[in-house]
Motif scaffolding. Structure first.
Motif, PDB file in Angstrom:
ATOM      1  N   VAL A   1       3.399  -5.638   2.651  1.00 54.95           N
ATOM      2  CA  VAL A   1       1.955  -6.271   3.169  1.00 54.95           C
ATOM      3  C   VAL A   1       2.111  -8.173   3.201  1.00 54.95           C
ATOM      4  O   VAL A   1       2.122  -8.429   3.877  1.00 54.95           O
ATOM      5  CB  VAL A   1       0.223  -5.634   3.634  1.00 54.95           C
TER       6      VAL A   1
ATOM      7  N   HIS B   1      -8.733 -16.118  12.988  1.00 56.20           N
ATOM      8  CA  HIS B   1      -7.935 -16.464  14.337  1.00 56.20           C
ATOM      9  C   HIS B   1      -7.893 -17.016  15.234  1.00 56.20           C
ATOM     10  O   HIS B   1      -6.825 -17.652  16.342  1.00 56.20           O
ATOM     11  CB  HIS B   1      -8.471 -15.178  15.535  1.00 56.20           C
TER      12      HIS B   1
ATOM     13  N   LYS C   1       3.922   0.465   1.853  1.00 54.49           N
ATOM     14  CA  LYS C   1       4.570  -0.797   2.943  1.00 54.49           C
ATOM     15  C   LYS C   1       4.043  -2.356   2.297  1.00 54.49           C
ATOM     16  O   LYS C   1       2.981  -2.206   2.242  1.00 54.49           O
ATOM     17  CB  LYS C   1       3.543  -0.354   3.635  1.00 54.49           C
TER      18      LYS C   1
ATOM     19  N   PRO D   1       0.003 -14.214  12.091  1.00 55.91           N
ATOM     20  CA  PRO D   1      -0.311 -13.646  13.652  1.00 55.91           C
ATOM     21  C   PRO D   1      -0.972 -12.003  13.580  1.00 55.91           C
ATOM     22  O   PRO D   1      -1.138 -11.710  11.979  1.00 55.91           O
ATOM     23  CB  PRO D   1       0.766 -12.904  14.249  1.00 55.91           C
ATOM     24  N   SER D   2      -1.580 -11.023  13.973  1.00 49.52           N
ATOM     25  CA  SER D   2      -2.526 -10.269  14.324  1.00 49.52           C
ATOM     26  C   SER D   2      -1.485  -9.192  12.868  1.00 49.52           C
ATOM     27  O   SER D   2      -0.459  -9.350  13.222  1.00 49.52           O
ATOM     28  CB  SER D   2      -2.519  -9.993  15.353  1.00 49.52           C
ATOM     29  N   GLY D   3      -2.529  -8.530  11.862  1.00 48.55           N
ATOM     30  CA  GLY D   3      -1.943  -8.157  11.247  1.00 48.55           C
ATOM     31  C   GLY D   3      -0.836  -8.296  10.517  1.00 48.55           C
ATOM     32  O   GLY D   3      -0.047  -7.477   9.287  1.00 48.55           O
ATOM     33  N   ALA D   4      -0.945  -9.410   9.703  1.00 50.77           N
ATOM     34  CA  ALA D   4      -0.050 -10.080   8.835  1.00 50.77           C
ATOM     35  C   ALA D   4      -0.186  -9.792   7.544  1.00 50.77           C
ATOM     36  O   ALA D   4       0.185  -9.340   6.737  1.00 50.77           O
ATOM     37  CB  ALA D   4       0.067 -11.762   9.429  1.00 50.77           C
ATOM     38  N   GLY D   5      -1.548  -9.705   7.409  1.00 47.63           N
ATOM     39  CA  GLY D   5      -1.977  -9.192   5.842  1.00 47.63           C
ATOM     40  C   GLY D   5      -3.102  -9.562   5.342  1.00 47.63           C
ATOM     41  O   GLY D   5      -3.587 -10.510   4.191  1.00 47.63           O
ATOM     42  N   LYS D   6      -3.305 -10.859   6.657  1.00 48.93           N
ATOM     43  CA  LYS D   6      -5.152 -12.167   5.820  1.00 48.93           C
ATOM     44  C   LYS D   6      -6.051 -11.591   5.171  1.00 48.93           C
ATOM     45  O   LYS D   6      -6.472 -11.692   4.087  1.00 48.93           O
ATOM     46  CB  LYS D   6      -5.406 -12.608   7.377  1.00 48.93           C
ATOM     47  N   THR D   7      -6.275 -10.444   5.564  1.00 55.07           N
ATOM     48  CA  THR D   7      -7.626  -9.844   4.952  1.00 55.07           C
ATOM     49  C   THR D   7      -6.543  -8.948   3.659  1.00 55.07           C
ATOM     50  O   THR D   7      -7.270  -9.458   2.245  1.00 55.07           O
ATOM     51  CB  THR D   7      -8.120  -8.194   5.938  1.00 55.07           C
ATOM     52  N   THR D   8      -6.178  -8.562   3.672  1.00 55.47           N
ATOM     53  CA  THR D   8      -5.075  -7.719   2.394  1.00 55.47           C
ATOM     54  C   THR D   8      -5.282  -9.621   1.718  1.00 55.47           C
ATOM     55  O   THR D   8      -5.086  -8.635  -0.224  1.00 55.47           O
ATOM     56  CB  THR D   8      -4.116  -7.433   2.714  1.00 55.47           C
TER      57      THR D   8
ATOM     58  N   TYR E   1       0.666  -1.355   0.424  1.00 55.47           N
ATOM     59  CA  TYR E   1       0.105   0.179  -0.241  1.00 55.47           C
ATOM     60  C   TYR E   1       0.609   1.906  -0.076  1.00 55.47           C
ATOM     61  O   TYR E   1       2.346   1.703   0.654  1.00 55.47           O
ATOM     62  CB  TYR E   1      -0.714   0.286   1.323  1.00 55.47           C
TER      63      TYR E   1
HETATM   64  N1  ATP Z   1      -5.986  -0.163   1.995  1.00 61.36           N
HETATM   65  C1  ATP Z   1      -4.926  -0.420   3.321  1.00 61.36           C
HETATM   66  N2  ATP Z   1      -4.245   1.267   3.065  1.00 61.36           N
HETATM   67  C2  ATP Z   1      -2.873   1.036   3.671  1.00 61.36           C
HETATM   68  N3  ATP Z   1      -2.432  -0.037   4.481  1.00 61.36           N
HETATM   69  C3  ATP Z   1      -3.763  -0.864   4.536  1.00 61.36           C
HETATM   70  C4  ATP Z   1      -4.506  -0.730   4.082  1.00 61.36           C
HETATM   71  N4  ATP Z   1      -5.246  -2.273   4.385  1.00 61.36           N
HETATM   72  C5  ATP Z   1      -4.415  -2.527   5.726  1.00 61.36           C
HETATM   73  N5  ATP Z   1      -3.396  -2.359   6.003  1.00 61.36           N
HETATM   74  C6  ATP Z   1      -2.282  -2.005   6.039  1.00 61.36           C
HETATM   75  O1  ATP Z   1      -2.032  -3.471   5.675  1.00 61.36           O
HETATM   76  C7  ATP Z   1      -1.295  -4.434   6.448  1.00 61.36           C
HETATM   77  C8  ATP Z   1      -1.792  -5.724   7.307  1.00 61.36           C
HETATM   78  O2  ATP Z   1      -3.572  -5.718   7.435  1.00 61.36           O
HETATM   79  P1  ATP Z   1      -4.568  -7.016   6.687  1.00 61.36           P
HETATM   80  O3  ATP Z   1      -5.785  -6.290   7.538  1.00 61.36           O
HETATM   81  O4  ATP Z   1      -4.530  -7.472   5.685  1.00 61.36           O
HETATM   82  O5  ATP Z   1      -4.105  -8.015   8.543  1.00 61.36           O
HETATM   83  P2  ATP Z   1      -4.581  -8.950   9.036  1.00 61.36           P
HETATM   84  O6  ATP Z   1      -3.419 -10.374   9.289  1.00 61.36           O
HETATM   85  O7  ATP Z   1      -5.829  -9.240   8.731  1.00 61.36           O
HETATM   86  O8  ATP Z   1      -5.267  -8.010  10.634  1.00 61.36           O
HETATM   87  P3  ATP Z   1      -5.916  -9.350  11.650  1.00 61.36           P
HETATM   88  O9  ATP Z   1      -4.965  -9.949  12.379  1.00 61.36           O
HETATM   89  O10 ATP Z   1      -5.802  -7.542  12.869  1.00 61.36           O
HETATM   90  O11 ATP Z   1      -7.528  -8.453  11.168  1.00 61.36           O
HETATM   91  C9  ATP Z   1      -1.629  -3.496   8.123  1.00 61.36           C
HETATM   92  O12 ATP Z   1      -1.141  -3.318   9.074  1.00 61.36           O
HETATM   93  C10 ATP Z   1      -2.882  -2.647   8.010  1.00 61.36           C
HETATM   94  O13 ATP Z   1      -2.575  -1.527   8.676  1.00 61.36           O
END
Ligand code: ATP
Length: 259
Positions: free
Chosen positions: A26, A199, A24, A45-52, A17
């Protein structure tokens, strides 16, 4: 089930992103396949990038490099053969529409006869056990029932691949167990491929044919763990099986090591 046919392939995926100094990374060089009819859970791990990752899988976000392919075709926008179910059912259901109208909504984009459309709605609501609340509004239902409506809406679309992002995170433990069992039944009844981010390590092992463990961000595949536990699975029997306990410990230790 033709387990070895690749339905979804994630090949050297990178996703970042922002631009320049604010950029950054991801997802970094992430590769794995999902086979037709397979149930794969993704943990990390939390914030790893799973939703991305799910956004890239479903074509909502373009890859920065590498590719996602569905049946060998590059995913460059939301594919017709995929449906997505999110955690926040209160935001994905239309409160002013009845249950059946919510389920009907995405079918408007398909060229279906009226009879076929109504049959799909009936079948989907029966599958999730909501045949008797067709004319209720989402806000008249419990959280678990609302999530069943969201699942029915996805099923009525008849996707080949169902992608789910933390779908049961907002419901109580008993409802969560019921919804997990529903998803195993859906996979068996419809033969669809399911990719689910969670999770909850117990949930991942309970549902999966394989668990994909991601590293912390920028994430890549840490380990892919096959779950060779028999079907049908049972909330009490399966979860007290020593193999289940070992697998749970293995997944947990991998996530802890990379967090
Ligand atoms: N649209 C965006 N623009 C910029 N950064 C983003 C965007 N979406 C996610 N991020 C960043 O990308 C990283 C991964 O986010 P993501 O939501 O994919 O992780 P996750 O593993 O699903 O998180 P969680 O475990 O908390 O659900 C985070 O640091 C988040 O801040």
């Amino acid at each position: 089930m033709s387990e070895r046919q690749v339905r979804l392939s994630i090949d050297g995926l990178h996703k970042g992103y922002g631009v320049g100094a604010a950029r950054k990374e991801v997802i970094s060089d992430l590769t794995f396949d999902v086979h037709a009819g397979e149930f794969v859970c993704i943990v990390g791990p939390s914030g790893a990038g799973k939703t991305t990752l799910l956004k890239c899988l479903t074509g909502l976000h373009p890859a920065s490099a590498g590719a996602v392919r569905l049946d060998s075709k590059v995913v460059d926008g939301p594919p017709r053969q995929m449906a997505l179910v999110l955690q926040e059912y209160t935001r994905s259901l239309m409160p002013w529409l009845t249950v059946e109208k919510n389920v009907r909504l995405p079918l408007a984009n398909l060229k279906l006869s009226k009879a076929e459309r109504e049959q799909r709605i009936t079948d989907a609501l029966r599958e999730v056990g909501l045949s008797d609340v067709r004319t209720s509004y989402p806000w008249q239902l419990s959280g678990g029932m609302q999530q069943r409506v969201a699942i029915a809406r996805a099923l009525a679309y008849r996707p080949e691949v169902l992608v789910m992002d933390e779908p049961f995170a907002s419901v109580d433990a008993q409802t969560r167990a019921d919804l997990e069992d529903l998803m195993l039944k859906v996979r068996q009844d419809f033969g669809i491929t399911i990719v689910l981010v969670t999770h909850d390590i117990d949930e991942a092992v309970y549902l999966s044919d394989r668990v994909v463990v991601l590293t912390k961000g920028p994430c890549t595949v840490d380990e892919i763990i096959p779950v060779e536990l028999p079907f049908p699975r049972d909330q009490i029997e399966t979860k007290s099986d020593p193999r289940f306990v070992d697998l749970r410990a293995r997944v947990f230790s991998r996530i802890k090591a990379s967090a």
